[in-house]
Design an enzyme around this catalytic site. Structure first.
Site: not given
Lengths: 271, 67, 271, 67, 271, 271, 67, 67
Positions: E113, E174, E200-201, E222-223
């Protein structure tokens, strides 16, 4: 610079411009100002001046007999501005009616901005209590401008019983969140036969412009100006925003397209 | 000694007085206030005529800055 | 009415106003206009006039030798407006560079709005080709104003190589979809050391006002004015919207609150 | 007879001519056009000097309305 | 309860379902998980389990020789999950390339990635550096999954040079701000010939569902999971959200209407 | 695959899960379905099955004596689903009350979904008429589920007079516009002591998930399923969306951050 | 005494050692690390063969949790 | 001949009949309908007892698909 008088003339000749009419009165400004929360009377008056407004809202409050504060009427030129008292503080129809009657007894105006607000956190108005109070006050000959949530059915009911305007909120009072009720206000405007005044929640001029682009007749702004770092300059900004939105409404916006459309000619490119 | 309620607070007046006298004693101009006496709004021209009595409820209000 | 000269004076005395500076030139208007898609030269000139703009964009195209069309230079007063040629039609860096050189050879200006657009449907610019073309053109002494997607990293790279502005898009060219890239433009403005000109996609004055409230330095508008029902009136509307947003930016907006905050005093309510 | 390409199209000229002569024959003012001759931009003061030849590629452009 | 196997079977029989194919590998899950920011390895493993994911991302970092931390490979079952190393930390193409080569030397995977991120505040990727790094890595035989801003032109360029996917961001890494790039991702999906993975986001399952409804092929989260109060439950929620959005995409949504349309019959009303 | 029973068990042990309770009845599904607008009874039953719903809404209509249509009760298994009749078609409180009484006389249920809708274009409910009808029906012992605009004050009034739920709309019925009233529904949920069921306007599962993430207790969907290309698959998608949103609500979402926050460690980068 | 740089820090080794010996001394399993020696990745089968010298730059990395 | 209104339409019945008879004549099962007779809901057990008269207003409704 842009000459507003020429502009108005041009619009008039096209039969498009027209002033704001409320209950037989004619206003050239489409921006109303609240008078609350200013840091000083000087800042307030500078903002009123810069805004070009003709209508200002005031509240009715008990005088503290031990330490009377100056009335707002000592601070603004009430010969110049049309005073629109509100019923802020009323939680029920009865309280709003009582406040309205006292406001009228002041002798300045039989206009009343009806607010019936049971909830202290979001300060959202009560549709049923508002309708009830408006019925009584219209019957008593008041010029009634009800503050409402952006409910198209309620707006229709109010205009049917004879209110002079409807004043739907953009977002909670004093929140500056802007046009959260965009879609509902579009419907209200589409159905309205009385002026629609977008009230509460306007935070920046783009919010005011957006209201007017939708076809609202006017905007009422308080906190966004009073709590700006430079209230007079923000008042000017709001004035320009309202004028911008009104002009755009009259000018007829382009359609929104799902794709792009080139601004430069497609043929004749050098390759 | 007359006990009455003005603007939601208990107040004692030494002597009987009219609304006009009360306002004068507080340096309030009739023109910028509205007075409700026992839930009835009192027209300004009657401030001289209305004598305050024991147990009366009085509201004296004015216009203030508001939105 | 609102006196813009007083306004500017007031701002200047507060050290806040400042004009728009691009590559050593000073402009009092923060609205640039494209000249494409007007129904007639008369409508275009009326719109240019009403907008108060000082900078107009034009394209470079082959002359049809069999049926030459009038040049835009025959239709606008190019002594009055600062001409900003674009590279519209270029699909690659090389094509953009070639167009830029021809545009400069016209002798009017060494400014160039760089557009490198491979895609005909959404007309979105190529970040890599744009950067490449800008590098060459900056080296050749052009004043380079690149049209870009609202990519904060690309915007930084461009200002680092010496472009005079960055021109991020609000939404696809000519779509009138408004400020779809709001968040990205906020970041671009936060990081910018050159003027940020919001270009493409502006449909109504509230879009322009929103750009300026975010801190953009200027807006470029074409289709929204040219394709309005009344282009001159929409041009005025856009002018007011840009001025409204700029004034609001300078005035310092109120904070957005999650809840409501009363405009009228909480104490002293009659109950 | 001279065959060349002007603005992407094949064109035949009866006689040899300069850029200036070509523009004049089309009623084009030098001031509002830019000419590229075989990929080289030609300064206006040289329009008189450049004679068009067979196989030349010529671009003649002007400013048009655009966004 | 809803039987996913039946579901998949039904879809397959309709020829619609299809698994996710990336570079010749077949995945039944369309949710990828990052492994960062968990409070403990236990929480992470519970979340991986609950998510149903088959691909997990990891970073490459120097070992602190004085106080070595456990490798992520000691904590997850890397026989079970397909490991996708990222180049996080790389600010330039060269750094990303170097990191990718070290990651491949680990012997687990030749997938990478690619992240080229010069900016520490918004962590937005560099379009030019990313394209450059991807070119080199594709040539070296890597399976390249580039993390990009939601730029449709860049996405096209990457698929043209042979990346296995494109991974546009929804909003800053994040941040949990959700689908700020909705419109751009719609265009990317429309043009894509390789799987589009929204990365992301994403903050809540509705964000993930929205991505999939638009036609994205997968989401990477993830986050939003690691920092939920109950990561395993949020992992399940994200799984359901991705499945919901995918099913809706396959089911073909109703058109959006500007007005209302009654759900109950209009005729036969008792009045 | 994700085992919902385990999930429920885990939640129960944490005391968090809990089923949906309405007027003493317990439901494990939080998705209710309308039965209107399906292309066939087969498609409807397949959708009901796939949705996992336990509550379905039906309307009351005059029988056409010349050409009687089959009753919905001939088409669905009304032993299996809890029938929720609505008062659709009623324009006034009186009409709604009359319809409610007839519906109860059917002998299936004393539940009633109160709709008082004067306006045929946007089908928005009348706040005053709805409150009036609900007062009467609550007094008559009905279990009352009122359909309302997303008005927090009205919602409070209804719960105070004893309605079993409140059912605010997301956007106009059948429009598929999604969560236009997001902010208002957030406030309604915050103040509610009865279940909040988001009704009308849900177009895709992300809308349903968003409702549940906000803390709504359930969603009611009709057109989005009935008018999907594959209703049964969309019903599954909606089910997953509702479950995703509910799980996310229970899992406690991450805070939204204005900036980015790296997922990979900041230290130990190779440079 | 040999001075070299490992993972960006100056390190001194008492004796000359191979990569394999260094890893062993730190209790690091070859299988979970990757080693770059003077910017060249070292295949694991060569850890025994590469002797560290003065001024060498060494990177020893592993997989960590990340997003 | 009896004229009455059923479901908003004028209807003529040849003979006097009860609600039960009317439903039977239309093949309608009592269980799936509700009948309102002159604005009063009629309990099913009384369908046999209520005779329809001239000028009566009758509503016969059933559950239909709806949202």
């Amino acid at each position: 610079m842009f000459d507003l008088e020429c502009h108005a003339a041009a619009l008039d000749s096209a039969g498009m411009a027209g002033a704001l009419h409320i209950a037989g009165k004619v206003f050239t400004s489409r921006l109303m100002l609240g008078t609350g929360k200013y840091r000083s009377a000087e800042e307030m008056n500078a903002a009123l001046e810069a805004s070009g407004c003709e209508i200002v809202t005031v509240a009715l409050r008990r005088i503290d007999l031990d330490a009377p504060k100056r009335s707002i009427l000592d601070e603004i030129d009430w010969q110049r501005y049309h005073i629109l008292p509100n019923t802020a503080g009323a939680r029920t129809a009865d309280e709003a009616i009582r406040t309205a009657r006292m406001a009228r007894a002041m002798g300045l105006s039989d206009w009343i901005k009806v607010e019936v607000i049971p909830d202290p956190k979001y300060l959202l108005p009560d549709p049923v209590g508002t309708l009830e109070a408006c019925k009584v006050l219209v019957d008593e000959g008041f010029v009634v401008l009800p503050y409402i949530n952006a409910d198209p059915v309620l707006a229709l009911k109010l205009q049917e019983i004879g209110t002079a305007t409807v004043m739907p909120l953009a977002s909670p009072i004093g929140s500056g969140q802007g046009m959260k009720t965009f879609d509902a206000i579009r419907i209200i405007v589409e159905q309205a036969k009385v002026p629609v005044v977008v009230d509460a929640g306007i935070g920046v001029p783009s919010d005011a412009a957006m209201s007017m682009e939708l076809g609202a007749s006017a905007c009422l702004v308080n906190t966004a100006i009073a709590r700006a770092q430079d209230p007079a300059l923000m008042a000017r900004a709001m004035r320009l925003g309202v004028e911008a939105g009104r002009a755009a409404y009259l000018a007829g916006r382009m359609p929104v397209l799902p794709y792009a459309s080139a601004s430069s000619p497609l043929e004749g490119v050098v390759r | 000694m007359i006990s009455l309620t003005i603007n939601g607070r208990d107040v004692r007046l030494e002597n009987a007085m009219t609304i006009a006298q009360l306002l004068a004693s507080k340096n309030l101009h009739a023109k910028i206030v509205v007075v409700e006496h026992n839930r009835q709004i009192v027209p300004r021209e009657r401030y001289d005529a209305v004598l305050l009595g024991a147990g009366d409820e009085l509201e004296i209000v004015q216009m203030m800055a508001g939105g």
